[in-house]
Design a protein around this motif. Structure first.
Motif, PDB file in Angstrom:
ATOM      1  N   ARG A  33      21.116  41.978  43.577  1.00 44.76           N
ATOM      2  CA  ARG A  33      22.503  41.645  43.799  1.00 44.76           C
ATOM      3  C   ARG A  33      23.524  42.177  43.575  1.00 44.76           C
ATOM      4  NH1 ARG A  33      23.308  38.868  48.320  1.00 44.76           N
ATOM      5  NH2 ARG A  33      24.498  36.961  48.513  1.00 44.76           N
ATOM      6  N   LEU A  34      24.534  42.265  43.982  1.00 46.16           N
ATOM      7  CA  LEU A  34      25.428  42.832  43.353  1.00 46.16           C
ATOM      8  C   LEU A  34      26.484  41.405  43.012  1.00 46.16           C
ATOM      9  CD1 LEU A  34      27.221  44.927  41.967  1.00 46.16           C
ATOM     10  CD2 LEU A  34      28.528  45.448  43.929  1.00 46.16           C
ATOM     11  N   GLU A  35      26.973  40.801  41.832  1.00 47.25           N
ATOM     12  CA  GLU A  35      27.314  39.540  42.158  1.00 47.25           C
ATOM     13  C   GLU A  35      28.887  39.878  40.183  1.00 47.25           C
ATOM     14  OE1 GLU A  35      24.360  36.185  42.494  1.00 47.25           O
ATOM     15  OE2 GLU A  35      24.165  37.056  40.442  1.00 47.25           O
ATOM     16  N   ALA A  36      29.911  38.574  40.977  1.00 41.65           N
ATOM     17  CA  ALA A  36      30.445  39.491  40.089  1.00 41.65           C
ATOM     18  C   ALA A  36      31.584  37.804  40.099  1.00 41.65           C
ATOM     19  CB  ALA A  36      31.532  40.764  39.999  1.00 41.65           C
ATOM     20  N   ASP A  37      31.909  37.110  38.832  1.00 40.89           N
ATOM     21  CA  ASP A  37      33.351  35.900  38.955  1.00 40.89           C
ATOM     22  C   ASP A  37      34.383  36.669  39.001  1.00 40.89           C
ATOM     23  OD1 ASP A  37      31.080  33.958  38.861  1.00 40.89           O
ATOM     24  OD2 ASP A  37      31.054  34.475  35.960  1.00 40.89           O
ATOM     25  N   LEU A  38      35.499  36.622  39.717  1.00 44.94           N
ATOM     26  CA  LEU A  38      37.051  36.245  39.295  1.00 44.94           C
ATOM     27  C   LEU A  38      37.823  35.671  38.119  1.00 44.94           C
ATOM     28  CD1 LEU A  38      38.228  36.738  43.226  1.00 44.94           C
ATOM     29  CD2 LEU A  38      37.518  38.321  41.274  1.00 44.94           C
ATOM     30  N   VAL A  39      37.618  35.875  37.046  1.00 40.71           N
ATOM     31  CA  VAL A  39      38.283  35.067  35.507  1.00 40.71           C
ATOM     32  C   VAL A  39      40.336  35.247  35.353  1.00 40.71           C
ATOM     33  CG1 VAL A  39      37.855  34.482  33.837  1.00 40.71           C
ATOM     34  CG2 VAL A  39      35.406  35.710  35.181  1.00 40.71           C
ATOM     35  N   ASN A  40      40.623  34.061  35.540  1.00 37.61           N
ATOM     36  CA  ASN A  40      41.877  34.141  34.967  1.00 37.61           C
ATOM     37  C   ASN A  40      41.950  33.390  33.748  1.00 37.61           C
ATOM     38  OD1 ASN A  40      44.649  31.820  35.386  1.00 37.61           O
ATOM     39  ND2 ASN A  40      45.115  34.447  35.617  1.00 37.61           N
ATOM     40  N   GLY A  41      42.298  34.018  33.358  1.00 35.89           N
ATOM     41  CA  GLY A  41      42.921  33.503  32.156  1.00 35.89           C
ATOM     42  C   GLY A  41      43.042  34.081  30.250  1.00 35.89           C
ATOM     43  N   GLN A  42      42.656  33.817  28.958  1.00 36.88           N
ATOM     44  CA  GLN A  42      43.382  34.944  28.270  1.00 36.88           C
ATOM     45  C   GLN A  42      41.928  35.292  27.459  1.00 36.88           C
ATOM     46  OE1 GLN A  42      46.510  33.480  26.159  1.00 36.88           O
ATOM     47  NE2 GLN A  42      46.063  31.209  27.494  1.00 36.88           N
ATOM     48  N   LEU A  43      41.861  36.424  26.457  1.00 34.63           N
ATOM     49  CA  LEU A  43      41.016  37.149  25.579  1.00 34.63           C
ATOM     50  C   LEU A  43      39.706  36.964  26.316  1.00 34.63           C
ATOM     51  CD1 LEU A  43      42.846  35.536  22.742  1.00 34.63           C
ATOM     52  CD2 LEU A  43      42.211  38.231  22.947  1.00 34.63           C
ATOM     53  N   PHE A  44      38.903  37.546  27.616  1.00 34.82           N
ATOM     54  CA  PHE A  44      38.086  36.946  27.912  1.00 34.82           C
ATOM     55  C   PHE A  44      37.576  36.200  28.049  1.00 34.82           C
ATOM     56  CE2 PHE A  44      36.832  41.955  27.687  1.00 34.82           C
ATOM     57  CZ  PHE A  44      36.705  41.868  28.680  1.00 34.82           C
ATOM     58  N   ASP A  45      37.805  34.868  28.168  1.00 33.06           N
ATOM     59  CA  ASP A  45      37.971  33.442  27.903  1.00 33.06           C
ATOM     60  C   ASP A  45      38.771  32.821  28.995  1.00 33.06           C
ATOM     61  OD1 ASP A  45      36.650  30.825  27.761  1.00 33.06           O
ATOM     62  OD2 ASP A  45      38.190  30.694  25.877  1.00 33.06           O
ATOM     63  N   GLY A  46      38.092  32.216  30.146  1.00 38.10           N
ATOM     64  CA  GLY A  46      39.164  31.406  31.586  1.00 38.10           C
ATOM     65  C   GLY A  46      38.241  30.539  32.038  1.00 38.10           C
ATOM     66  N   LEU A  49      37.749  31.352  38.800  1.00 37.31           N
ATOM     67  CA  LEU A  49      37.278  31.387  40.480  1.00 37.31           C
ATOM     68  C   LEU A  49      36.495  31.136  41.649  1.00 37.31           C
ATOM     69  CD1 LEU A  49      41.179  33.545  40.035  1.00 37.31           C
ATOM     70  CD2 LEU A  49      40.467  30.408  39.471  1.00 37.31           C
ATOM     71  N   SER A  50      36.603  30.338  42.692  1.00 37.35           N
ATOM     72  CA  SER A  50      35.844  30.164  43.343  1.00 37.35           C
ATOM     73  C   SER A  50      36.661  31.261  44.924  1.00 37.35           C
ATOM     74  CB  SER A  50      35.579  30.086  43.773  1.00 37.35           C
ATOM     75  OG  SER A  50      35.205  27.844  43.061  1.00 37.35           O
ATOM     76  N   TYR A  51      35.600  32.018  45.648  1.00 38.47           N
ATOM     77  CA  TYR A  51      36.189  32.339  47.035  1.00 38.47           C
ATOM     78  C   TYR A  51      36.881  32.072  48.116  1.00 38.47           C
ATOM     79  CZ  TYR A  51      35.131  35.693  50.876  1.00 38.47           C
ATOM     80  OH  TYR A  51      35.419  36.429  51.885  1.00 38.47           O
ATOM     81  N   LEU A  52      38.068  31.995  47.662  1.00 40.97           N
ATOM     82  CA  LEU A  52      38.833  31.616  48.600  1.00 40.97           C
ATOM     83  C   LEU A  52      39.973  32.562  49.174  1.00 40.97           C
ATOM     84  CD1 LEU A  52      39.894  28.807  46.202  1.00 40.97           C
ATOM     85  CD2 LEU A  52      38.651  28.205  48.215  1.00 40.97           C
ATOM     86  N   PRO A  53      39.599  32.785  50.331  1.00 36.51           N
ATOM     87  CA  PRO A  53      40.592  33.983  50.788  1.00 36.51           C
ATOM     88  C   PRO A  53      42.219  33.765  50.885  1.00 36.51           C
ATOM     89  CG  PRO A  53      38.432  33.254  52.593  1.00 36.51           C
ATOM     90  CD  PRO A  53      38.895  31.963  51.190  1.00 36.51           C
ATOM     91  N   LYS A  54      42.569  32.457  50.917  1.00 35.87           N
ATOM     92  CA  LYS A  54      43.960  32.283  50.869  1.00 35.87           C
ATOM     93  C   LYS A  54      44.800  32.740  49.604  1.00 35.87           C
ATOM     94  CE  LYS A  54      44.383  27.828  48.500  1.00 35.87           C
ATOM     95  NZ  LYS A  54      45.045  26.341  49.301  1.00 35.87           N
ATOM     96  N   TRP A  55      43.727  32.865  48.911  1.00 42.64           N
ATOM     97  CA  TRP A  55      44.405  33.385  47.407  1.00 42.64           C
ATOM     98  C   TRP A  55      44.132  35.366  47.265  1.00 42.64           C
ATOM     99  CZ3 TRP A  55      47.305  30.264  45.657  1.00 42.64           C
ATOM    100  CH2 TRP A  55      47.147  28.643  45.459  1.00 42.64           C
ATOM    101  N   PHE A  56      43.514  36.619  48.522  1.00 40.36           N
ATOM    102  CA  PHE A  56      42.930  37.321  47.868  1.00 40.36           C
ATOM    103  C   PHE A  56      44.131  38.181  49.240  1.00 40.36           C
ATOM    104  CE2 PHE A  56      39.208  35.852  48.559  1.00 40.36           C
ATOM    105  CZ  PHE A  56      38.721  36.952  50.073  1.00 40.36           C
ATOM    106  N   SER A  57      43.789  38.936  49.422  1.00 40.59           N
ATOM    107  CA  SER A  57      44.801  39.947  50.967  1.00 40.59           C
ATOM    108  C   SER A  57      43.834  41.212  50.761  1.00 40.59           C
ATOM    109  CB  SER A  57      46.122  40.731  50.471  1.00 40.59           C
ATOM    110  OG  SER A  57      46.472  41.606  49.482  1.00 40.59           O
ATOM    111  N   ARG A  58      43.123  41.966  49.336  1.00 43.53           N
ATOM    112  CA  ARG A  58      41.719  42.559  49.362  1.00 43.53           C
ATOM    113  C   ARG A  58      40.871  42.031  48.168  1.00 43.53           C
ATOM    114  NH1 ARG A  58      42.522  49.337  48.070  1.00 43.53           N
ATOM    115  NH2 ARG A  58      40.605  49.437  48.787  1.00 43.53           N
ATOM    116  N   PHE A  59      39.962  42.422  49.143  1.00 45.75           N
ATOM    117  CA  PHE A  59      38.135  41.903  47.898  1.00 45.75           C
ATOM    118  C   PHE A  59      37.379  43.090  49.089  1.00 45.75           C
ATOM    119  CE2 PHE A  59      36.473  38.643  46.175  1.00 45.75           C
ATOM    120  CZ  PHE A  59      35.537  39.533  45.017  1.00 45.75           C
ATOM    121  N   ASP A  60      37.631  44.178  48.013  1.00 45.57           N
ATOM    122  CA  ASP A  60      36.081  45.005  48.362  1.00 45.57           C
ATOM    123  C   ASP A  60      35.503  45.705  47.504  1.00 45.57           C
ATOM    124  OD1 ASP A  60      37.543  45.298  51.043  1.00 45.57           O
ATOM    125  OD2 ASP A  60      39.063  47.212  50.737  1.00 45.57           O
TER     126      ASP A  60
END
Length: 263
Positions: A33-46, A49-60
């Motif tokens: 399975r292809l799996e990935a996190d969305l992360v908001n932060g600094q220096l690879f630490d943050g 984020l969950s899957y929330l369509p209101k926060w993105f206009s494209r996710f492919d």
């Protein structure tokens, strides 16, 4: 090619928050399975984020000419979790919806502008007669990640994002000690643009270095086996009248981000 040596070890005086895509496995098997996190932060630490369509206009997910929209359920974590499209290089593409940040202190804004090498914004700010406190910036993220599924063969390409970083080398196809990337803004290569490179070692130590693109918008980044990388390039501009009215912002930033691992 100019390289600006800057080494920052996990604690930096001025750091902007990035938004990056971090696969759980950079080289999954074809049947995995292809799996990935969305992360908001600094220096690879943050913050993940969950899957929330209101926060993105494209996710492919893109593999060659095949494109699959990430079709998650509200609140999914990791945000990406679906079958791979084929054997080969997959590029995960994410474009956020616009968000805002307010600057209450002029010095914080100046430090951000200097850190991201955004040009003579301070002079333009004053020339436009803008207040130096309590003003807003609206920003949009354009993030990509390279995932080597199976043999990992294939090539990255422009995804038509307003700003983006395109990998000119495939780290999963052959051993590399440098990685070439090309930075674009509105479809045009960005010459003499700063590329910030975050390098995470196997022991989670993070080092940051600053690089510049050449006349063709290409930067050559040093890489090492077993390390994970994030490249970042930011554009700042005056927002359109519509954007300024909608978000109450006097500046707009567009963030290009690319993550990858070197086996």
């Amino acid at each position: 090619m100019r390289i600006m040596p800057l080494l920052l070890m996990l604690a930096a005086p001025v750091q902007a928050h990035e938004l990056w895509i971090e696969p759980l496995d950079w080289q999954p098997a074809i049947e995995a399975r292809l799996e990935a996190d969305l992360v908001n932060g600094q220096l690879f630490d943050g913050l993940t984020l969950s899957y929330l369509p209101k926060w993105f206009s494209r996710f492919d997910v893109v593999a060659g000419d095949a494109v699959a929209t990430v079709d998650g359920r509200m609140g999914d974590n990791p945000a990406l979790g679906q079958p791979a499209l084929s054997d080969g290089l997959h590029v995960v593409v994410y474009q956020s919806t616009p968000s805002t940040v307010e600057y209450k202190e002029w010095t914080k804004f100046l430090k951000f502008v200097e850190h991201k090498d955004l040009g003579d914004i301070a002079a333009e700010h004053k020339a436009r007669g803008l207040a130096e406190t309590s003003f807003k910036e609206v920003y949009t993220r354009y993030s990509k990640a390279l995932v080597g599924v199976g043999a990992g063969a294939g090539a990255d390409k422009s995804e038509g994002l307003e700003t983006e970083i395109v990998a000119l080398d495939n780290p999963y196809a052959a051993p590399l000690d440098t990685m070439r990337v090309q930075v674009f803004y509105q479809g045009v290569a960005r010459a003499d643009a700063q590329v910030e490179l975050f390098e995470k070692a196997p022991d989670d130590t993070v080092v940051v270095s600053l690089h510049r693109t050449d006349a063709e918008g290409i930067a050559v980044l040093p890489v090492r086996p077993g390390h994970v990388y994030m490249a970042d390039a930011v554009v700042m501009r005056a927002p359109s009248d519509a954007m300024a009215a909608e978000f109450g912002a006097v500046w707009e930033t567009l963030w290009a981000n690319l993550t990858f691992a070197v086996p």
